[in-house]
Design a protein around this motif. Structure first.
Motif, PDB file in Angstrom:
ATOM      1  N   ASN A 175      14.708 -17.382  -5.020  1.00 30.19           N
ATOM      2  CA  ASN A 175      13.918 -16.281  -4.492  1.00 30.19           C
ATOM      3  C   ASN A 175      14.317 -14.946  -5.113  1.00 30.19           C
ATOM      4  OD1 ASN A 175      12.440 -17.953  -2.779  1.00 30.19           O
ATOM      5  ND2 ASN A 175      13.955 -17.779  -1.142  1.00 30.19           N
ATOM      6  N   VAL A 176      15.630 -14.725  -5.209  1.00 28.37           N
ATOM      7  CA  VAL A 176      16.122 -13.463  -5.769  1.00 28.37           C
ATOM      8  C   VAL A 176      15.662 -13.295  -7.212  1.00 28.37           C
ATOM      9  CG1 VAL A 176      18.192 -12.188  -6.444  1.00 28.37           C
ATOM     10  CG2 VAL A 176      18.095 -13.310  -4.205  1.00 28.37           C
ATOM     11  N   ASP A 177      15.667 -14.390  -7.972  1.00 21.75           N
ATOM     12  CA  ASP A 177      15.292 -14.305  -9.384  1.00 21.75           C
ATOM     13  C   ASP A 177      13.817 -13.952  -9.588  1.00 21.75           C
ATOM     14  OD1 ASP A 177      17.856 -14.871 -10.082  1.00 21.75           O
ATOM     15  OD2 ASP A 177      17.497 -16.960 -10.619  1.00 21.75           O
ATOM     16  N   LYS A 178      13.011 -14.135  -8.573  1.00 26.41           N
ATOM     17  CA  LYS A 178      11.583 -13.812  -8.704  1.00 26.41           C
ATOM     18  C   LYS A 178      11.322 -12.308  -8.650  1.00 26.41           C
ATOM     19  CE  LYS A 178       9.981 -18.069  -6.462  1.00 26.41           C
ATOM     20  NZ  LYS A 178       9.280 -18.613  -5.267  1.00 26.41           N
ATOM     21  N   VAL A 179      12.222 -11.569  -8.033  1.00 21.15           N
ATOM     22  CA  VAL A 179      11.973 -10.145  -7.775  1.00 21.15           C
ATOM     23  C   VAL A 179      12.458  -9.317  -8.955  1.00 21.15           C
ATOM     24  CG1 VAL A 179      12.317  -8.233  -6.183  1.00 21.15           C
ATOM     25  CG2 VAL A 179      12.267 -10.578  -5.309  1.00 21.15           C
ATOM     26  N   ALA A 180      11.537  -8.532  -9.570  1.00 20.97           N
ATOM     27  CA  ALA A 180      11.895  -7.664 -10.700  1.00 20.97           C
ATOM     28  C   ALA A 180      12.143  -6.232 -10.251  1.00 20.97           C
ATOM     29  CB  ALA A 180      10.798  -7.691 -11.760  1.00 20.97           C
ATOM     30  N   TYR A 181      11.378  -5.759  -9.272  1.00 19.22           N
ATOM     31  CA  TYR A 181      11.543  -4.385  -8.780  1.00 19.22           C
ATOM     32  C   TYR A 181      10.854  -4.233  -7.431  1.00 19.22           C
ATOM     33  CZ  TYR A 181       6.752  -3.665 -10.547  1.00 19.22           C
ATOM     34  OH  TYR A 181       5.409  -3.761 -10.791  1.00 19.22           O
ATOM     35  N   ALA A 182      11.183  -3.136  -6.773  1.00 25.31           N
ATOM     36  CA  ALA A 182      10.525  -2.780  -5.510  1.00 25.31           C
ATOM     37  C   ALA A 182       9.677  -1.540  -5.748  1.00 25.31           C
ATOM     38  CB  ALA A 182      11.553  -2.518  -4.415  1.00 25.31           C
ATOM     39  N   GLU A 183       8.494  -1.521  -5.173  1.00 23.25           N
ATOM     40  CA  GLU A 183       7.602  -0.366  -5.330  1.00 23.25           C
ATOM     41  C   GLU A 183       7.299   0.236  -3.969  1.00 23.25           C
ATOM     42  OE1 GLU A 183       4.358  -0.308  -8.342  1.00 23.25           O
ATOM     43  OE2 GLU A 183       3.079  -0.159  -6.555  1.00 23.25           O
ATOM     44  N   VAL A 184       7.491   1.554  -3.872  1.00 24.43           N
ATOM     45  CA  VAL A 184       7.279   2.261  -2.613  1.00 24.43           C
ATOM     46  C   VAL A 184       5.790   2.291  -2.278  1.00 24.43           C
ATOM     47  CG1 VAL A 184       7.550   4.462  -1.414  1.00 24.43           C
ATOM     48  CG2 VAL A 184       9.327   3.659  -2.973  1.00 24.43           C
ATOM     49  N   VAL A 185       5.477   2.036  -1.033  1.00 23.11           N
ATOM     50  CA  VAL A 185       4.094   2.061  -0.559  1.00 23.11           C
ATOM     51  C   VAL A 185       3.792   3.459  -0.038  1.00 23.11           C
ATOM     52  CG1 VAL A 185       2.430   1.111   1.063  1.00 23.11           C
ATOM     53  CG2 VAL A 185       4.170  -0.381   0.045  1.00 23.11           C
ATOM     54  N   GLU A 198      10.302   8.880   4.625  1.00 19.52           N
ATOM     55  CA  GLU A 198      10.796   7.504   4.532  1.00 19.52           C
ATOM     56  C   GLU A 198       9.598   6.573   4.421  1.00 19.52           C
ATOM     57  OE1 GLU A 198      13.360   5.988   7.504  1.00 19.52           O
ATOM     58  OE2 GLU A 198      14.997   7.343   7.044  1.00 19.52           O
ATOM     59  N   PHE A 199       9.651   5.661   3.448  1.00 13.38           N
ATOM     60  CA  PHE A 199       8.516   4.773   3.217  1.00 13.38           C
ATOM     61  C   PHE A 199       9.000   3.336   3.030  1.00 13.38           C
ATOM     62  CE2 PHE A 199       7.346   8.972   1.689  1.00 13.38           C
ATOM     63  CZ  PHE A 199       6.131   9.178   2.330  1.00 13.38           C
ATOM     64  N   SER A 200       8.123   2.407   3.355  1.00 16.51           N
ATOM     65  CA  SER A 200       8.408   0.994   3.117  1.00 16.51           C
ATOM     66  C   SER A 200       8.136   0.666   1.649  1.00 16.51           C
ATOM     67  CB  SER A 200       7.547   0.117   4.026  1.00 16.51           C
ATOM     68  OG  SER A 200       6.169   0.372   3.796  1.00 16.51           O
ATOM     69  N   TYR A 201       8.385  -0.563   1.269  1.00 12.70           N
ATOM     70  CA  TYR A 201       8.204  -0.965  -0.123  1.00 12.70           C
ATOM     71  C   TYR A 201       7.767  -2.415  -0.184  1.00 12.70           C
ATOM     72  CZ  TYR A 201      12.947  -2.592   0.853  1.00 12.70           C
ATOM     73  OH  TYR A 201      14.037  -3.191   1.434  1.00 12.70           O
ATOM     74  N   SER A 202       7.250  -2.794  -1.343  1.00 19.15           N
ATOM     75  CA  SER A 202       6.868  -4.184  -1.608  1.00 19.15           C
ATOM     76  C   SER A 202       7.624  -4.669  -2.834  1.00 19.15           C
ATOM     77  CB  SER A 202       5.361  -4.296  -1.844  1.00 19.15           C
ATOM     78  OG  SER A 202       4.628  -3.882  -0.705  1.00 19.15           O
ATOM     79  N   PHE A 203       7.805  -5.995  -2.905  1.00 18.43           N
ATOM     80  CA  PHE A 203       8.479  -6.598  -4.059  1.00 18.43           C
ATOM     81  C   PHE A 203       7.451  -7.043  -5.098  1.00 18.43           C
ATOM     82  CE2 PHE A 203      11.695  -7.678  -0.676  1.00 18.43           C
ATOM     83  CZ  PHE A 203      12.627  -6.773  -1.107  1.00 18.43           C
ATOM     84  N   PHE A 204       7.824  -6.873  -6.393  1.00 16.70           N
ATOM     85  CA  PHE A 204       6.951  -7.276  -7.487  1.00 16.70           C
ATOM     86  C   PHE A 204       7.734  -8.118  -8.486  1.00 16.70           C
ATOM     87  CE2 PHE A 204       4.674  -3.827  -5.643  1.00 16.70           C
ATOM     88  CZ  PHE A 204       3.332  -4.008  -5.969  1.00 16.70           C
ATOM     89  N   ASP A 205       7.011  -9.026  -9.148  1.00 16.90           N
ATOM     90  CA  ASP A 205       7.662  -9.824 -10.189  1.00 16.90           C
ATOM     91  C   ASP A 205       7.570  -9.107 -11.536  1.00 16.90           C
ATOM     92  OD1 ASP A 205       5.101 -10.186 -11.200  1.00 16.90           O
ATOM     93  OD2 ASP A 205       4.914 -12.258 -10.504  1.00 16.90           O
ATOM     94  N   ALA A 206       8.072  -9.747 -12.581  1.00 11.90           N
ATOM     95  CA  ALA A 206       8.133  -9.106 -13.895  1.00 11.90           C
ATOM     96  C   ALA A 206       6.758  -8.857 -14.491  1.00 11.90           C
ATOM     97  CB  ALA A 206       8.962  -9.973 -14.852  1.00 11.90           C
ATOM     98  N   ASP A 207       5.726  -9.544 -14.000  1.00 11.46           N
ATOM     99  CA  ASP A 207       4.358  -9.359 -14.482  1.00 11.46           C
ATOM    100  C   ASP A 207       3.597  -8.325 -13.671  1.00 11.46           C
ATOM    101  OD1 ASP A 207       4.669 -11.299 -16.485  1.00 11.46           O
ATOM    102  OD2 ASP A 207       4.216 -12.911 -15.061  1.00 11.46           O
ATOM    103  N   GLY A 208       4.286  -7.665 -12.732  1.00 10.38           N
ATOM    104  CA  GLY A 208       3.626  -6.649 -11.922  1.00 10.38           C
ATOM    105  C   GLY A 208       2.797  -7.192 -10.777  1.00 10.38           C
ATOM    106  N   LYS A 209       3.018  -8.448 -10.396  1.00  9.85           N
ATOM    107  CA  LYS A 209       2.289  -9.040  -9.278  1.00  9.85           C
ATOM    108  C   LYS A 209       3.123  -8.929  -8.001  1.00  9.85           C
ATOM    109  CE  LYS A 209      -0.213 -12.370 -12.173  1.00  9.85           C
ATOM    110  NZ  LYS A 209      -0.480 -13.810 -12.413  1.00  9.85           N
TER     111      LYS A 209
END
Length: 414
Positions: A175-185, A198-209
């Motif tokens: 699971n950890v290896d799937k996450v490339a970065y976090a993007e603030v919502v 203060e804002f939440s965030y979503s996780f994205f993979d290396a392809d930006g999905k």
């Protein structure tokens, strides 16, 4: 029975039926309460507790993959079954046999609230549990600013503040290896003022999905963000023309590029109508000359165009140049010479370019132009030396000397 009574019973037949039902219910409740029959009861989706999960994570870096539930069937008297609280049922599996990642068949125990209940069945008989290694990783936090600023405004990306800039992820390696970065919502759009909070965030993979329902833990549930919003404006470039105010109106210039796009605090941008790229003395200008300027913007103003230099073409409009040959050459402040030294000009005449209107230039003769060599800050030894001279135009106003720093004479010290 008389016909009168028969008619009454027929008329009240519905009432008789209701009375019969009530009598039957009362009799059933009496019998059930007296006998308190034993009943079976099924309970589904009970989550087990895993004994030793903390020690397993610490000593062997292992975690449980997935979620697990069991179903049970218990029996007891009707009254006990009615009083049964599912929260009082405890299911436990011991993890002491787990030594490495893999799949294990684990026995488990079911503890009922009291001896009034009997465990009739449990499904499954053993728990098939998968274990995998836990992983830790740091991922960057990003902010997507597309569409955040309103038209005529821009996000000051160089000064965005994000805290923390990285998140610590803990979870199964897969699971950890799937996450490339976090993007603030960011819920807001088309902003004219800065944004912070203060804002939440979503996780994205290396392809930006975006990764939905990814099972990882982080050290921060929210991210502090500060995003400056700047006002933008297209402004022309200009030159500080130095010299006689009477001449400035005769100097024209064009730039390539002619304008640049700038950004800054709204109050600053509203007051900025041009960008002065440098200064040029009127006396240094020749018609049709070009000059390259490096763009250095004032504090608080950003250059959005990415242009670092601009070329100016300068010309006279209504201003002319006249060359005068003068023999009036003076050397002043000769007191700086050592005692006994003498000095004389070797140069007997020089040509001087004078700027002015046609009408003004007609008035100038060689008698109006002097070349003055000032020795006040000069130390000379014996020999011949070049000396810069200042050009003085006597008796004629609104004139300028072209390239005044270029004039020199030679003197001889003996």
């Amino acid at each position: 029975m008389s016909n009168k009574y028969m008619r009454w019973f027929k008329k009240h037949d519905v009432l008789s039926k209701i009375l019969a039902v009530l009598i039957a219910v009362v009799l059933w409740l009496y019998v059930a309460g007296a006998n308190d029959f034993e009943e079976n009861f099924k309970i589904k989706n009970i989550s087990p507790s895993f004994i030793g999960i903390e020690e397993l994570a610490t000593s062997k870096n292992l975690m449980i993959v997935g979620e697990y539930n069991i179903d049970i069937e218990v029996s007891g008297s009707r009254n006990d079954i009615l009083r049964l609280n599912e929260a009082d049922i405890r299911v436990e599996a011991d993890l002491s046999m787990v030594s490495a990642s893999g799949t294990y068949e684990l026995p488990y125990t079911v503890s009922l609230p009291s001896s009034s209940y009997t465990l009739r069945n449990k499904i499954p008989q053993k728990l098939t549990v998968k274990f995998d290694e836990e992983d830790v990783n740091l991922i960057p936090v990003k902010v997507n600013t597309e569409g955040l600023a309103a038209e005529g405004y821009v996000v000051d990306k160089a000064n965005i503040v994000i805290s923390p800039k990285e998140l610590k992820l803990v979870g199964l390696q897969e699971n950890v290896d799937k996450v490339a970065y976090a993007e603030v919502v960011l819920p807001q759009k088309d902003l004219k003022n800065g944004l912070s909070g203060e804002f939440s965030y979503s996780f994205f993979d290396a392809d930006g999905k975006v990764l939905k329902d990814i099972s990882v833990q982080t050290d921060h549930q929210t991210v502090d963000v500060g995003i400056p919003i700047l006002k933008t404006k297209e402004v022309p470039l200009s030159i500080d023309i130095q010299g006689s105010d009477a001449f400035k109106k005769y100097i024209n210039y064009t730039f390539e590029p002619s304008t640049i796009k700038i950004a800054g605090e709204e109050a600053v941008i509203e007051q900025t109508n041009t960008i002065v790229v440098g200064a040029v003395k009127i006396s240094d200008i020749s018609s049709g000359m070009t000059k390259m300027f490096s763009l250095s913007l004032p504090d608080g103003i950003n250059n959005l165009s990415g242009v670092m230099t601009a070329e100016a073409t300068l010309k006279f409009d209504g201003l002319s140049k006249k060359t005068i040959q003068t023999t009036l050459i003076e050397v002043v402040n000769t007191f700086t010479l050592p005692t006994g030294y003498k000095i004389r000009p070797v140069t007997t005449s020089i040509n001087v370019d004078i700027l002015g209107t046609e009408e003004t230039l007609k008035k100038i003769t060689s008698e109006n132009v002097r070349a003055v060599a000032d020795l006040q800050s000069t130390v000379l030894s014996r020999g011949t030396h070049p000396i810069n001279v200042s050009i003085v135009v006597d008796g004629i106003e609104n004139t300028a000397v072209s390239n005044p720093e270029d004039y020199i004479i030679y003197v001889e010290v003996s």
